[in-house]
Design a protein around this motif. Structure first.
Motif, short mmCIF file in Angstrom:
data_model
loop_
_atom_site.label_atom_id
_atom_site.label_comp_id
_atom_site.label_asym_id
_atom_site.label_seq_id
_atom_site.Cartn_x
_atom_site.Cartn_y
_atom_site.Cartn_z
N GLN B 89 0.89 -5.57 -2.68
CA GLN B 89 1.02 -5.73 -1.23
C GLN B 89 1.83 -4.58 -0.63
O GLN B 89 1.48 -4.07 0.43
CB GLN B 89 1.69 -7.06 -0.91
CG GLN B 89 0.78 -8.24 -1.20
CD GLN B 89 1.34 -9.55 -0.71
OE1 GLN B 89 2.54 -9.65 -0.44
NE2 GLN B 89 0.50 -10.55 -0.59
N LEU B 90 2.91 -4.18 -1.30
CA LEU B 90 3.72 -3.08 -0.78
C LEU B 90 2.93 -1.77 -0.82
O LEU B 90 2.99 -0.97 0.10
CB LEU B 90 5.01 -2.93 -1.59
CG LEU B 90 6.01 -4.07 -1.43
CD1 LEU B 90 7.22 -3.86 -2.32
CD2 LEU B 90 6.46 -4.20 0.01
N TRP B 91 2.17 -1.60 -1.90
CA TRP B 91 1.38 -0.38 -2.04
C TRP B 91 0.39 -0.24 -0.89
O TRP B 91 0.27 0.82 -0.29
CB TRP B 91 0.66 -0.41 -3.39
CG TRP B 91 -0.35 0.68 -3.58
CD1 TRP B 91 -0.09 1.99 -3.88
CD2 TRP B 91 -1.77 0.56 -3.48
NE1 TRP B 91 -1.27 2.69 -3.97
CE2 TRP B 91 -2.31 1.83 -3.73
CE3 TRP B 91 -2.63 -0.50 -3.20
CZ2 TRP B 91 -3.69 2.08 -3.71
CZ3 TRP B 91 -4.00 -0.26 -3.19
CH2 TRP B 91 -4.50 1.02 -3.44
N SER B 92 -0.30 -1.35 -0.56
CA SER B 92 -1.30 -1.24 0.51
C SER B 92 -0.60 -1.04 1.86
O SER B 92 -1.09 -0.30 2.71
CB SER B 92 -2.23 -2.44 0.53
OG SER B 92 -1.50 -3.62 0.67
N ARG B 93 0.56 -1.66 2.05
CA ARG B 93 1.32 -1.43 3.28
C ARG B 93 1.77 0.03 3.37
O ARG B 93 1.68 0.66 4.42
CB ARG B 93 2.54 -2.36 3.29
CG ARG B 93 3.38 -2.22 4.55
CD ARG B 93 4.61 -3.11 4.52
NE ARG B 93 5.47 -2.78 5.65
CZ ARG B 93 5.35 -3.34 6.85
NH1 ARG B 93 4.44 -4.26 7.05
NH2 ARG B 93 6.14 -2.96 7.83
N ASN B 94 2.23 0.57 2.26
CA ASN B 94 2.73 1.95 2.26
C ASN B 94 1.62 2.96 2.50
O ASN B 94 1.85 4.02 3.08
CB ASN B 94 3.42 2.26 0.93
CG ASN B 94 4.67 1.42 0.75
OD1 ASN B 94 5.13 0.79 1.70
ND2 ASN B 94 5.21 1.38 -0.45
N ARG B 95 0.42 2.63 2.04
CA ARG B 95 -0.71 3.53 2.30
C ARG B 95 -1.01 3.57 3.79
O ARG B 95 -1.31 4.63 4.35
CB ARG B 95 -1.94 3.05 1.54
CG ARG B 95 -2.06 3.65 0.15
CD ARG B 95 -3.12 2.91 -0.61
NE ARG B 95 -4.38 2.94 0.13
CZ ARG B 95 -5.37 3.78 -0.15
NH1 ARG B 95 -5.24 4.64 -1.13
NH2 ARG B 95 -6.48 3.75 0.54
N GLU B 96 -0.91 2.39 4.43
CA GLU B 96 -1.19 2.33 5.87
C GLU B 96 -0.08 2.99 6.68
O GLU B 96 -0.30 3.39 7.83
CB GLU B 96 -1.31 0.87 6.32
CG GLU B 96 -2.61 0.22 5.90
CD GLU B 96 -2.58 -1.28 6.15
OE1 GLU B 96 -1.74 -1.74 6.94
OE2 GLU B 96 -3.40 -1.98 5.53
N ALA B 97 1.10 3.09 6.11
CA ALA B 97 2.24 3.63 6.86
C ALA B 97 2.08 5.12 7.14
O ALA B 97 2.79 5.66 7.98
CB ALA B 97 3.55 3.37 6.12
N ARG B 98 1.20 5.80 6.41
CA ARG B 98 0.96 7.22 6.69
C ARG B 98 -0.54 7.49 6.70
O ARG B 98 -1.11 7.91 5.69
CB ARG B 98 1.67 8.11 5.67
CG ARG B 98 1.37 9.62 5.91
CD ARG B 98 2.40 10.52 5.28
NE ARG B 98 3.71 10.27 5.82
CZ ARG B 98 4.82 10.22 5.11
NH1 ARG B 98 4.77 10.44 3.81
NH2 ARG B 98 5.97 9.97 5.67
N PRO B 99 -1.19 7.21 7.85
CA PRO B 99 -2.65 7.36 7.88
C PRO B 99 -3.08 8.82 7.76
O PRO B 99 -4.13 9.11 7.19
CB PRO B 99 -3.05 6.80 9.26
CG PRO B 99 -1.82 6.18 9.85
CD PRO B 99 -0.65 6.74 9.14
N VAL B 100 -2.29 9.74 8.32
CA VAL B 100 -2.62 11.17 8.23
C VAL B 100 -1.63 11.81 7.27
O VAL B 100 -0.42 11.73 7.48
CB VAL B 100 -2.52 11.84 9.62
CG1 VAL B 100 -2.94 13.30 9.53
CG2 VAL B 100 -3.37 11.11 10.64
#
Lengths: 266, 229
Positions: B89-100
Motif C-alpha cells: 500500500q505504501l509503495w503504490s502511494r509513493n508511486r503516485e506521490a511523484r507522477p512526473v
C-alpha cells in the motif's frame, strides 16, 4: 567561466514542457545560482524571449522561497546551502547543469522552476501552532526552558519550508518537514498542551495532501539546507503513535488541498 | 484569482492503519518478530555442525510442539502478510506521490541497501516460498528423495545441488541487506532516534546482518565443500 544551463521550460500546468539548453560564456564564479539565472534572464529579455521563472525572496538562505534541482540534487551539490547562497565557483568550467523544478503530486506545477508549495502552509495551519492567551506580554522567564531543550527546538525550527526534502525523497514524503514542525513545538513546554492533537492533525493533513511515506533512508536530511536531522521524523512518529492512541475522538479537521494552478483537478 | 483556496472539512483522521506512520509502525513490529524468528531459525540450523542425530532431534522437537507449532506458524504468517500488505500500500502511494519523474536524480545520503528494500523484500519472499516447498513440504527436492523426519539428509542432499545452494546464498545476502536497513529503521519508525545511540545502532545493524548472513551461508558452503556430508 563557461557553463551550459539545461532548464525545464513549461509555460503553465496545462502546456507541454521541455528541456532547453542555454550556453553561458561569461559566468562570474562569485555569482550565486540565482544571479546566474538573473544574467541569463537579462539576455533572454534582450532577445525577446520569455525569462526563466523561479521563486526567490531574501537571497540570504533563510526565507525558503528558492529551490530547484541542480543536476539531480535539490539545491545543488553544496551541503547546507540554498540555491541563492550557492556560488558558481563550486561548478567546473564547461559543466552542464540540469535545472528541474521540485517534482511532487502535492506541489502542483506552476511555471518553469516554480511549484505551488501551499501544501506546507496547510500542514502548518492544521497544527503547527500553540494557543496562547492574548493580553500583556508574559514575563520573559515565567516558563523555564533548559538550554539543551531550547537548542533542540531551535534546530528543528530552523526549517525554512523550502520543499527540498520532498523533492529529494524517492517517495515524495514530507516527513522531514512535518517532523521538524512537530518537533520544534513539541520539545518546548509551551507546546505540551496541544502535543497529541498537533501530531495527529498534522499527520492527517500530510496524508490528505498526497505526500508519500517515509522509508527512513535519509535523502531528505542529505539535501536539507538547514540540516534538519532524521531525529525529527522519529519524534513525529512517537508523538503520532502516542497521540493516535490517546485521542478520544478520531475526527479531525483537514483542509481540502485546492490549487489555483491545478487546472486538471477543476 | 480563485477565492476557494482552502476549505476546512471534517474528516475521519486516517486511523492507525490508514496513516503512513501507522503502517510503518506495523512494519517495524512485524519486522522485529520476523527478525526474532530468523535468529531462532539460525540457532536451530547451526546444530547441523554438531551431529546428524542432534539436528534430527531438533526437527522432531519442533514437530512435537503440536498446536503450539501451528500458533507460531500462524503468528509468523500474519506478520509476513501484514508486513507485505503495508509495504504494498505504501509503495503504490509513493508511486503516485511523484507522477512526473526527474531527468537527473542523484542519491546523496542513502546506502545501496536502503534503496533496494523494494527489491530485496520480494526476492526474499520468493526464496522463502521455495525454501518451504523444499525443506518443509518436500515437494521440490531436486536430484534426491525427500525423507520426512531425516532433516540432516534432506539438507545435505538439497544443498549438494549447486544451483539450490547458489539461490540460497544469493537470497540470504539480500536478506542481510534487508536487515541492515530494517534493523535500525524499525526503531526510527517506532519513534526512537537519538544522536548518540542511533549511530551505534546502525553499526550494530550492519554487523548483526553480516553475522546472520554468514551463519546461514556457512551451511550450503560446508555441504558444497564436503565438510558436512
Amino acid at each position: 567561466m563557461k557553463l551550459t544551463l539545461t532548464i525545464w521550460r513549461q509555460k503553465g500546468p496545462d502546456s507541454k514542457g521541455k528541456f532547453v539548453s542555454y550556453p553561458m560564456d561569461n559566468v562570474n564564479p562569485e555569482m550565486s545560482m540565482l544571479e546566474c539565472l538573473d544574467v541569463l534572464n537579462e539576455s533572454l529579455a534582450e532577445r525577446g524571449e520569455e525569462p526563466v521563472a523561479f521563486e526567490h525572496d531574501c537571497r540570504e538562505g533563510i526565507c525558503g522561497s528558492c529551490g530547484f534541482m541542480i543536476s539531480g540534487v535539490a539545491h545543488g551539490p553544496q551541503p547546507a546551502t540554498t540555491v541563492c547562497q550557492l556560488t558558481m565557483r563550486h561548478f567546473k568550467d564547461g559543466e552542464e547543469l540540469v535545472l528541474e523544478p521540485w517534482r511532487s503530486r502535492a506541489f502542483p506545477f506552476v511555471k518553469d522552476l516554480v511549484v505551488d508549495r501551499r501544501a506546507f502552509d496547510r500542514i502548518i495551519e492544521s497544527g503547527g501552532y500553540i494557543s496562547v492567551s492574548t493580553g500583556n506580554a508574559p514575563d520573559g522567564n515565567a516558563i523555564p526552558v533548559g538550554k539543551e531543550e531550547s537548542d533542540r527546538a531551535m534546530d528543528a525550527a530552523a526549517c525554512i519550508g523550502c520543499g527540498a526534502c520532498v523533492a529529494a525523497c524517492p517517495n515524495g514524503s514530507a516527513a522531514l518537514f512535518t517532523g521538524a514542525k512537530i518537533a520544534h513545538l513539541g520539545i518546548l513546554p509551551q507546546g505540551q498542551p496541544e502535543r497529541d492533537r498537533r501530531a495527529v492533525r498534522m499527520v492527517a493533513q500530510m496524508h490528505e495532501e498526497g505526500f508519500g511515506s517515509c522509508t527512513n533512508i535519509g535523502e531528505c536530511t542529505g539535501v536539507c539546507p538547514k540540516e534538519i536531522p532524521l531525529e525529527v521524523i522519529a519524534r513525529m512518529n512517537r508523538d503520532y503513535l502516542g497521540g493516535a492512541w490517546r485521542e478520544r475522538k478520531n475526527v479531525v479537521t483537514t483542509i481540502a488541498p485546492v490549487s489555483d494552478w491545478d487546472f486538471a483537478k477543476k | 484569482m480563485s477565492s476557494a483556496v482552502a476549505s476546512p472539512r471534517d474528516n475521519r483522521a486516517p486511523g492507525f492503519w490508514g496513516s503512513t506512520n501507522g503502517k510503518k509502525a506495523v512494519m517495524a513490529v512485524t519486522g522485529c518478530i520476523l527478525f526474532l524468528f530468523i535468529i531462532g531459525h539460525l540457532l536451530g540450523n547451526l546444530q547441523i555442525f554438531e551431529s546428524a542425530a542432534r539436528l534430527n532431534a531438533y526437527g522432531r522437537l519442533l514437530h512435537n510442539l503440536g498446536e503450539l507449532l501451528w500458533i507460531i506458524r500462524g503468528v509468523l504468517l500474519l506478520c509476513v502478510v501484514l508486513h507485505i500488505w503495508a509495504t504494498f500500500q505504501l509503495w503504490s502511494r509513493n508511486r503516485e506521490a511523484r507522477p512526473v519523474g526527474y531527468k537527473v536524480k542523484k542519491s546523496v545520503a542513502s546506502s545501496y541497501a536502503d534503496r533496494t528494500m523494494y527489491w530485496s523484500g520480494p526476492i526474499v519472499l520468493a526464496f522463502v516460498i521455495f525454501h518451504l516447498l523444499e525443506f518443509t513440504a518436500g515437494t521440490i527436492h531436486p536430484e534426491s528423495r525427500f525423507i520426512p523426519g531425516d532433516v540432516y539428509h534432506n539438507v545435505v542432499a538439497g544443498f549438494s545441488v549447486w544451483w539450490v545452494s547458489a539461490w540460497y546464498i544469493f537470497s540470504l545476502i539480500l536478506l542481510g541487506m534487508h536487515l541492515r536497513h530494517g534493523l535500525w529503521s524499525m526503531f526510527q519508525s517506532l519513534g526512537l532516534n537519538h544522536p548518540r545511540h542511533t549511530p551505534v545502532l546502525k553499526q550494530a545493524a550492519l554487523w548483526i546482518a553480516i553475522l546472520i548472513t554468514a551463519g546461514y551461508i556457512s551451511i550450503p558452503v560446508s555441504v558444497l565443500a564436503g565438510w558436512v556430508r
